[in-house]
Design an enzyme around this catalytic site. Structure first.
Site, mmCIF file in Angstrom:
data_model
loop_
_atom_site.group_PDB
_atom_site.id
_atom_site.type_symbol
_atom_site.label_atom_id
_atom_site.label_comp_id
_atom_site.label_asym_id
_atom_site.label_seq_id
_atom_site.Cartn_x
_atom_site.Cartn_y
_atom_site.Cartn_z
ATOM 1 C CG ASP A 5 19.961 0.101 -29.863
ATOM 2 O OD1 ASP A 5 19.895 1.035 -30.695
ATOM 3 O OD2 ASP A 5 19.548 -1.044 -30.113
ATOM 4 C CG HIS A 33 -1.881 -1.115 1.264
ATOM 5 N ND1 HIS A 33 -1.690 -2.202 2.067
ATOM 6 C CD2 HIS A 33 -3.034 -1.339 0.588
ATOM 7 C CE1 HIS A 33 -2.679 -3.064 1.891
ATOM 8 N NE2 HIS A 33 -3.512 -2.562 1.001
#
Length: 555
Positions: free
Chosen positions: A398, A230
């Site tokens: 990349d 939570h």
């Protein structure tokens, strides 16, 4: 402002929702419309009563009911179906449903056989589900409860938190009920299972419960170990580290809480919200390296089972195996959110087929060329991060890694290359790139060198022939804003008798020209809007220019 406050960030909230008030009801109705919810329906008690239940069930069987605050999907509505839950009672985000909602679920699905409430051990859930059970008993309905408190992060806690182990109890209770077991037996099996479960969570982030003013409590470089679902703080804050190290810390904490001995377990590797699939399975491989893995016989997941909104983390849940528990976990069920169970073992292997030899020609020496190639390769490796950053502006970020990967393979192969034979060298480099370098750049450069190696022309002209083959395959040409804009002028300079310095100058001019070429016409950058490309050079062209500049500077 304190230095620690400066490091904490206000996290911008970009989420798909209309309002916090309608979030849960709209999500549940979406589930009922989906392919995963065709076997489900709901009570018409919105907005106060949010109960999802099976369209059809055997009224002679014990009903299994669970639930709690929303934000943990697929728990609990995602596990309603034959073999697991008969109903799920859903509260608002991270808030327990009220007594009336739980009672409505009991009345909707309970027959003479009665029902079992599977309750996560949080104060609101314990109170509301227990009170609803008492009211139902007063109405003559047989009701049993089991409270699941599987969290081991806070030793000595009077009420350990209920985590992903709750779903395992639902599975075991659901199986017993589906076999027609009476309520007392179903409840006993569920309670026995709950006593055999332990869990711990680890996360790189906290979660944002739709709070526009949310500030993370974690500093950069911090993670949390032993946290709930939570958004409450973890038992301890730890340093972010490699996946193996983080998994080892979580696994060691869990193993320490177990009773010891040579017991065997099933492991649920649960994802807390925003872990991408490639990292989910990597985390399982990290777990396989821990001592606790030697005691695990069955694996469930990795999968999101009991999540915490957008939390980027995982939890480990183990349950001590008995024959009955193993049978219950392996049983097929209707809810598609249940990830299934498999034997936990080593990856299956198959013998590698024979591939063409990479090094077909005997190595030969050319000290000057070897030195140049070493300098060029080291330059690409050194520029990997800056080229990735450049590529991230117009691509997938990349490019630098791709060129660096190729450079590392060339460095590793230097002593096996036929450096004194240009055409044989080109062919070998082509095969090295084919075998070891990914991405479109690696494939296209492999075509260039492989074609040059087959040519009968001089080495400089052969490279131009290789470029033509590369253009034919890739579809790009000069002016399309690709690496060809640096390669083409450089090779022309060499073919015309120019020096390496001339080639580097031509490549730099071509790379710089890509800044003003407008929208790319080929490659991944062709999918990027022109407005985002202004004054950004093509990363591939920039890599070629930097490579040749490094080599020419030393020649």
């Amino acid at each position: 402002m304190r230095e620690t406050d400066k490091k904490k960030e206000t996290v911008p909230m970009k989420r798909f929702f209309n309002s916090r008030e309608t979030l849960v009801t709209e999500s549940l109705d979406g589930l009922l419309r989906s392919s995963m919810g065709q076997h489900l329906c709901r009570l018409d008690g919105y907005p106060e009563i949010k109960v999802v239940l099976r369209k059809e069930r055997n009224p002679e069987h014990v009903a299994i009911i669970s639930g709690g605050g929303s934000g943990h999907e697929p728990a609990h509505a995602g596990f309603v179906g034959d073999g697991m839950l008969d109903a799920a009672v859903c509260g608002s985000v991270f808030a327990s449903p009220g007594v009336d909602a739980v009672l409505a679920a009991i009345l909707a699905v309970s027959g003479k056989a009665g029902c079992l409430l599977v309750i996560k051990s949080y104060t609101g859930d314990r109170l509301n589900f227990t009170l609803a059970a008492e009211q139902a008993r007063d109405m003559g309905i047989p009701v049993e409860t089991v409270i699941v408190g599987d969290d081991i992060a806070l030793p000595g806690s009077r009420y350990p938190r209920g985590l992903a182990g709750t779903v395992l109890v639902q599975k075991i209770a659901g199986h017993a009920a589906s076999q027609g077991e009476p309520l007392d037996v179903v409840a006993r099996k569920a309670r026995e299972a709950a006593e055999k479960i332990a869990s711990i969570g680890l996360s790189l982030t906290d979660c944002n419960a739709y709070d526009t003013a949310h500030k993370t409590r974690l500093e950069k470089g911090q993670a949390e170990l032993g946290l709930g679902i939570h958004g409450e703080p973890g038992a301890q804050q730890i340093d972010v580290a490699k996946a193996d190290s983080l998994m080892e810390q979580a696994s060691a904490a869990l193993q320490k809480a177990l009773s010891g001995g040579e017991k065997k377990y099933a492991l649920l590797l649960n994802m807390l919200g925003s872990v991408p699939p490639v990292e989910m399975t990597l985390l399982l491989e990290a777990f396989a390296k821990t001592p606790l893995a030697q005691q695990v016989e069955l694996i469930i997941g990795p999968a999101p089972v009991m999540t915490a909104l957008d939390m980027n983390g995982f939890s480990l849940t183990v349950i001590e195996l008995t024959d009955d528990i193993a049978e219950a976990l392996k049983a097929s069920v209707e809810p598609p959110a249940w990830p299934g169970v498999a034997t936990f073992g080593k990856p299956a292997l198959r013998k590698m087929p024979a591939l063409p030899k990479t090094f077909e020609t005997a190595p030969s020496s050319n000290p000057q060329l070897e030195a140049l190639m070493r300098i060029g390769a080291e330059a690409l490796i050194a520029n990997a991060d800056s080229l990735n950053a450049l590529d991230a502006k117009i691509g997938d970020g990349d490019a630098g890694s791709t060129f660096a990967e190729a450079a590392k393979e060339i460095l590793n192969a230097l002593d096996r290359l036929p450096l004194a034979d240009p055409h044989a060298l080109f062919s070998t480099i082509g095969r090295v790139l084919t075998r070891h370098t990914g991405g479109s750049s690696g494939a296209l450069l492999s075509v260039l060198f492989s074609t040059a190696g087959r040519s009968t022309s001089s080495w400089a002209v052969a490279l131009q022939e290789g470029l033509e083959a590369m253009q034919t395959l890739g579809g790009a040409k000069s002016g399309d804003r690709t690496m060809i804009d640096a390669i083409d002028p450089a090779l022309k300079a060499l073919a015309e008798g120019g020096s390496l310095r001339d080639a580097a100058t031509a490549a730099r001019k071509g790379a710089d020209a890509t800044r003003k070429m407008g929208k790319a016409q080929a490659g991944r950058a062709s999918y990027v809007p022109e407005s985002q490309m202004n004054d950004v050079p093509d990363p591939g062209a920039e890599a070629i220019a930097r490579l040749l500049e490094a080599m020419s500077a030393s020649s």
